[in-house]
Design a protein around this motif. Structure first.
Motif, mmCIF file in Angstrom:
data_model
loop_
_atom_site.group_PDB
_atom_site.id
_atom_site.type_symbol
_atom_site.label_atom_id
_atom_site.label_comp_id
_atom_site.label_asym_id
_atom_site.label_seq_id
_atom_site.Cartn_x
_atom_site.Cartn_y
_atom_site.Cartn_z
ATOM 1 N N ASN A 38 -1.531 3.442 -7.146
ATOM 2 C CA ASN A 38 -2.385 4.368 -6.382
ATOM 3 C C ASN A 38 -1.599 5.274 -5.432
ATOM 4 O O ASN A 38 -2.060 5.599 -4.330
ATOM 5 C CB ASN A 38 -3.444 3.591 -5.585
ATOM 6 N N VAL A 39 -0.411 5.673 -5.848
ATOM 7 C CA VAL A 39 0.401 6.582 -5.050
ATOM 8 C C VAL A 39 -0.213 7.978 -5.083
ATOM 9 O O VAL A 39 -0.623 8.462 -6.146
ATOM 10 C CB VAL A 39 1.847 6.625 -5.584
ATOM 11 N N LYS A 40 -0.302 8.616 -3.945
ATOM 12 C CA LYS A 40 -0.925 9.937 -3.843
ATOM 13 C C LYS A 40 0.091 11.083 -3.928
ATOM 14 O O LYS A 40 -0.195 12.138 -4.486
ATOM 15 C CB LYS A 40 -1.700 10.058 -2.523
ATOM 16 N N ASN B 96 0.852 -1.200 0.000
ATOM 17 C CA ASN B 96 0.000 0.000 0.000
ATOM 18 C C ASN B 96 0.882 1.243 0.000
ATOM 19 O O ASN B 96 1.222 1.768 1.068
ATOM 20 C CB ASN B 96 -0.915 -0.008 1.225
ATOM 21 N N GLU C 123 1.297 4.884 -0.418
ATOM 22 C CA GLU C 123 0.623 6.177 -0.520
ATOM 23 C C GLU C 123 1.615 7.280 -0.897
ATOM 24 O O GLU C 123 1.289 8.200 -1.637
ATOM 25 C CB GLU C 123 -0.060 6.530 0.802
#
Length: 381
Positions: free
Chosen positions: A338-340, A302, A304
């Motif tokens: 899905n890196v912010k 995950n 981010e």
């Protein structure tokens, strides 16, 4: 009462490295170093920089309690390269007591005088691969794996010592777009076709031919050595130093975050990003296994926030558009995971070439770091 001791034993070094972790144990923004990395960095048998550098490490005690640390580096290689007489300081950490800071720097001044050095600079380590620069803005922002965190009072201590600015590094945070701009993709394709460039399938080589991938990564580090050589504080990297850095890359490698631009089976440009290791290192307090193994695995599942490690292009292929291919490829990988946000890492304030990479994306200056200078008083006759 304040006393300062020079240390060299493994036990002394353990206290030296642990002091940082204890000092920032309750700070949500600090990112501790790994014991393994730090022991390697200060071991002449492992760190090949000791071929052209000497180092002294000091611990300060106040009323018998550990209160600060500092290391000095006489980097003969960098001094010869730039024609300077400088002693570097690194791993400077201290409680909020200026007298402790002064006592630590007094030891470096003594050594600098013995060596005939004219200036003390830092924080800056053995090479540009290491953390550099004292935080002067952005104390409420998380540090990255390749940055130093410090309390605001460090700046007050340096100013009280009479330190002056030598150079600053800027740190930008980028907000990731939802998709890759079609114009950028078309430009990237056009550049590839015009110059005969291709993008290496890192995932394939990681799975099927790691030996060949290692050769390509070493080529990337050759490019880094060439491209960064004019920048402040850099010195040539040995083969052994490059192999140490390659191990670091493998420890945090996500194939989609790596762009290796190829021509005639040679790397001509590259860019590496890694998942943020902040939570891993905070949890591990100097270790990954076993304390932070769960966080380490989760950091890859995950993502981010991603941290920019480095980007480089050979002189021969500079200004031919390879950087557009790097940005396009890495953006695809970041969006896929899905890196912010992306932490840009320290960039010299006058390095417009790198800073221009972010001009078309939402970004903000979140941190500034400084290399300080201190004049060494001339010897009295």
């Amino acid at each position: 009462m304040i006393t300062v001791k020079q240390i060299s034993s493994r036990r002394g070094k353990k206290k030296f490295f642990k002091f940082l972790i204890d000092l920032y144990k309750d700070n949500p923004y600090a990112c501790p170093n790994l014991y393994m990395d730090e022991f390697g960095e200060f071991n002449p048998k492992i760190n090949d920089a000791f071929r052209f550098a000497d180092c002294k490490m000091f611990l300060a005690y106040k009323d018998g309690k550990l209160a600060g640390r500092i290391a000095g580096i006489w980097h003969r290689g960098a001094n010869e390269k730039f024609g300077l007489k400088q002693l570097r300081f690194t791993r400077f950490d201290v409680i909020d007591d200026f007298e402790v800071t002064k006592a630590l720097f007094d030891e470096l001044f003594k050594w600098a005088e013995e060596l005939g050095m004219e200036e003390i600079i830092g924080p800056i380590s053995f090479s540009d691969l290491n953390e550099e620069g004292m935080l002067i803005e952005g104390f409420d922002k998380p540090s990255t794996y390749i940055e130093i965190y410090n309390h605001p009072y460090y700046v007050e201590h340096m100013e009280k010592l009479g330190a002056y600015k030598v150079v600053d590094w800027n740190c930008f945070r980028l907000t990731m777009p939802d998709k890759v701009d079609e114009k950028l993709q078309r430009l990237s394709d056009k550049i590839a076709a015009k110059n005969g460039y291709t993008i290496l399938d890192v995932r394939y080589y990681l799975k099927h031919d790691k030996k060949k991938l290692s050769e390509y990564i070493m080529q990337c580090l050759d490019i880094l050595d060439e491209a960064y050589s004019p920048l402040y504080g850099t010195s040539p990297l040995s083969e052994k130093q490059k192999r140490r850095e390659m191990k670091v890359i493998y420890q945090a490698l996500i194939p989609e975050f790596a762009a290796l631009i190829m021509k005639d089976d040679k790397v001509i440009a590259y860019g590496f990003l890694i998942p943020s290791m902040n939570k891993v290192l905070q949890k591990g307090r100097g270790h990954v296994i076993p304390r932070a193994l769960k966080e380490y695995i989760n950091a890859f599942k995950n993502v981010e926030v991603a941290d920019m490690m480095s980007i480089g292009i050979t002189k021969e292929h500079n200004n031919k558009g390879a950087v557009a291919m790097i940005v396009t490829h890495c953006l695809k990988g970041l969006i896929q995971h899905n890196v912010k946000f992306v932490e840009g890492g320290p960039q010299l304030e006058n390095n417009r070439h790198i800073q221009n990479l972010w001009k078309n994306y939402e970004h903000e200056l979140v941190k500034r770091r400084r290399c300080w200078g201190l004049k060494v008083p001339p010897k009295e006759n």
